[in-house]
Write an enzyme that holds these catalytic residues in place. Structure first.
Site, PDB file in Angstrom:
ATOM      1  N   ALA A   1      -5.169   2.215   1.278  1.00  0.00           N
ATOM      2  CA  ALA A   1      -4.953   1.054   0.358  1.00  0.00           C
ATOM      3  C   ALA A   1      -5.243  -0.291   1.419  1.00  0.00           C
ATOM      4  O   ALA A   1      -4.571   0.110   2.507  1.00  0.00           O
ATOM      5  CB  ALA A   1      -3.959   0.818  -0.497  1.00  0.00           C
ATOM      6  N   ASP A   2      -5.780  -1.127   0.802  1.00  0.00           N
ATOM      7  CA  ASP A   2      -5.705  -2.547   1.548  1.00  0.00           C
ATOM      8  C   ASP A   2      -5.340  -3.795   0.629  1.00  0.00           C
ATOM      9  O   ASP A   2      -6.163  -3.781  -0.364  1.00  0.00           O
ATOM     10  CB  ASP A   2      -6.768  -2.666   2.506  1.00  0.00           C
ATOM     11  CG  ASP A   2      -6.896  -3.639   3.622  1.00  0.00           C
ATOM     12  OD1 ASP A   2      -6.163  -3.429   4.626  1.00  0.00           O
ATOM     13  OD2 ASP A   2      -7.173  -4.661   3.439  1.00  0.00           O
ATOM     14  N   THR A   3      -4.634  -4.840   0.987  1.00  0.00           N
ATOM     15  CA  THR A   3      -4.344  -5.950   0.334  1.00  0.00           C
ATOM     16  C   THR A   3      -4.607  -7.286   1.130  1.00  0.00           C
ATOM     17  O   THR A   3      -4.429  -7.282   2.309  1.00  0.00           O
ATOM     18  CB  THR A   3      -2.811  -5.900  -0.096  1.00  0.00           C
ATOM     19  OG1 THR A   3      -2.763  -4.861  -0.676  1.00  0.00           O
ATOM     20  CG2 THR A   3      -2.376  -7.020  -0.852  1.00  0.00           C
TER      21      THR A   3
END
Length: 203
Positions: free
Chosen positions: A75-77
């Site tokens: 995941a990346d935000t």
């Protein structure tokens, strides 16, 4: 769908680990080495989806090998104010500029999620809209001195002291923390990865 599917979290983020533990998902964590550099002309959406995919692939390579029952979660935000990507603040001046940009305004928090095994893959991109209160310089300085903003994209943590900055949110709260559970749980179900398990099983 194998009943004994196992999850590897390809992230060193304590916030993502805490969110998985919140819904009692058994998992192990690894820290893949994935360069985080946005390419020229690459949109923020494409950038974080690429990183989520690369992190999941790297995590699977570290922990899964050829085992088809192992799934890796990447995941990346990012925090977006208009078209501007707000990274972790470099120093107080950078942080103050971020807070002045966010003060009294709405911004987007985007998280890309990739859950993959050797043979299957699920992807989601989730957006939450967050509106900040109007902030004065005293409040900005006081929040900086708590030490919380230093390692946070966008300079704040909604799950911590930064909650006092927020006027409203529209969309997933856990997305702002770093992992949208509303999107993730159906992916876990498709992969046969259990949740609501004994908390001692989480790592």
């Amino acid at each position: 769908m194998p009943a004994d599917s196992r999850l590897v979290l390809a992230s060193a983020s304590p916030r993502r680990a805490a969110l998985l533990a919140q819904i009692a998902v058994p998992f192990t964590a690894v820290t893949p080495s994935v360069p985080e550099q946005q390419r020229p002309d690459e949109s923020p959406q494409d950038y974080i989806q690429r990183l989520a995919h690369d992190k999941a692939a790297a995590g699977l390579a570290i922990a899964g090998g050829p085992d088809p029952a192992v799934w890796a979660l990447g995941a990346d935000t990012v925090v977006l104010a208009g078209d501007q990507v707000l990274e972790k603040p470099r120093d107080f001046a950078d942080f103050e500029a971020m807070m002045q940009c966010l003060s009294g305004a709405e911004h987007s928090v985007l998280t890309a999620v990739c859950l993959r095994s050797q043979t299957r893959q699920f992807n989601r991109l989730v957006e939450t809209r967050v509106r900040f209160r109007h902030l004065n310089r005293g409040q900005i300085e006081a929040y900086w001195h708590t030490g919380e903003p230093v390692d946070k994209a966008g300079g704040y943590g909604i799950q911590g002291l930064g909650a006092a900055l927020v006027a409203s949110i529209s969309g997933s709260y856990s997305n702002v923390v770093g992992l949208p559970l509303e999107a993730l749980v159906p992916m876990l179900e498709k992969a046969g990865i259990p949740y609501w398990q004994e908390r001692e099983a989480s790592a």
